[in-house]
Design a protein around this motif. Structure first.
Motif, mmCIF file in Angstrom:
data_model
loop_
_atom_site.group_PDB
_atom_site.id
_atom_site.type_symbol
_atom_site.label_atom_id
_atom_site.label_comp_id
_atom_site.label_asym_id
_atom_site.label_seq_id
_atom_site.Cartn_x
_atom_site.Cartn_y
_atom_site.Cartn_z
ATOM 1 N N GLY A 131 0.854 -1.182 0.000
ATOM 2 C CA GLY A 131 0.000 0.000 0.000
ATOM 3 C C GLY A 131 0.891 1.233 0.000
ATOM 4 N N ARG A 132 0.894 1.954 1.120
ATOM 5 C CA ARG A 132 1.814 3.094 1.220
ATOM 6 C C ARG A 132 3.239 2.644 1.500
ATOM 7 N N GLY A 133 3.391 1.485 2.098
ATOM 8 C CA GLY A 133 4.717 0.946 2.354
ATOM 9 C C GLY A 133 5.280 1.347 3.704
ATOM 10 N N PHE A 134 6.516 0.942 3.955
ATOM 11 C CA PHE A 134 7.198 1.249 5.213
ATOM 12 C C PHE A 134 7.609 2.716 5.281
ATOM 13 N N ASN A 135 7.589 3.252 6.516
ATOM 14 C CA ASN A 135 8.067 4.605 6.802
ATOM 15 C C ASN A 135 7.328 5.697 6.044
ATOM 16 N N VAL A 136 6.137 5.390 5.538
ATOM 17 C CA VAL A 136 5.295 6.396 4.900
ATOM 18 C C VAL A 136 4.099 6.662 5.818
ATOM 19 N N ILE A 137 3.817 7.932 6.091
ATOM 20 C CA ILE A 137 2.684 8.281 6.945
ATOM 21 C C ILE A 137 1.401 7.778 6.301
#
Length: 250
Positions: A131-137
């Protein structure tokens, strides 16, 4: 809901070499969104998990380009588990890819968010969808969006337990995140309803994750800063009209 996507960049690659086209698409998305880290394949042997699950890129499932991407620093101290409620459970990769597109449509088009709200999705096919992935708000748990990984298990898990391949994929993803430094080794595992007034991730799934390592039962909605707003009591009417049962808080 149709499958045609709008707002994504056109890609011109000679059609005969499908693998080259796929690689080009992923590189282009990584360049646009800074998502290089999200395109990695999970290596089960490297995290001590047998069987493993493939990490499906955004390009694979046909995601739109996000309106914007905001990052947070450091490994995430929280992992928050959700269920989608709708879309319903999917059990083929084609169905699960469509479910990801449908969720992105709902979040990005109807709600006006930057992107699909979750960090990752888990399909009934046992695959992990970026989805947005790691470390993305994210946009999945207010006040935790900038310090958590939000994982949605596609389906309604109020009364039924997700199949083993979904549960294993979620555990594999968390282990991968810890191994790669995206998730704090001392992370706290929470169900969505612990931080928001909702039934999510469903009673049966919540019961299941409460047995997983790192589950933290001390964080509850009414003991954190994220409490429901107080509502002034309304005077009762002498004759209350009959109302239909409320929809579940999902």
């Amino acid at each position: 809901m149709g499958d045609k996507r709008s707002g994504s960049s056109a890609i011109s690659v000679p059609p005969p070499d499908i693998e080259l086209q796929k690689e080009f698409e992923e590189q282009q998305l990584a360049t646009i969104c800074g998502y290089t880290q999200h395109m990695q394949q999970l290596q089960p042997s490297s995290v001590g998990v047998e069987g493993g699950a493939r990490l499906i890129s955004r390009a694979d499932w046909g995601a739109r380009v996000p309106k914007s991407v905001d990052y947070f620093e450091g490994p995430a101290p929280y992992v928050i588990i959700h269920h989608s409620y709708m879309p319903a459970a999917c059990f083929s990769t084609a169905e699960c890819m469509k479910s990801m597109r449908d969720m992105q449509d709902f979040h990005q088009v109807e709600r006006g968010w930057n992107d699909i709200g979750y960090s990752f999705g888990i399909g009934g096919d046992g695959m992990i969808y970026t989805g947005r992935g790691f470390n993305v708000i994210g946009a999945h748990a207010p006040k935790y969006n900038d310090k958590s990984v939000g994982i949605v298990l596609i389906g309604d898990w109020r009364t039924e337990l997700p199949p083993k391949q979904m549960l294993d994929a979620a555990k594999n993803l968390i282990a991968f995140g810890v191994f790669k430094g995206y998730i704090d080794p001392a992370y706290k595992l929470l169900g969505h309803k612990q931080v928001r007034d909702t039934e999510c991730p469903g009673g049966r799934l919540f019961q299941e994750i409460s047995t997983w390592p790192h589950f933290n039962n001390s964080i509850r909605l009414n003991t954190t800063t994220e409490q429901p707003q107080k509502v002034e009591p309304q005077p009762q009417q002498q004759h209350q009209p009959k109302t239909l049962p409320a929809n579940p808080k999902v």
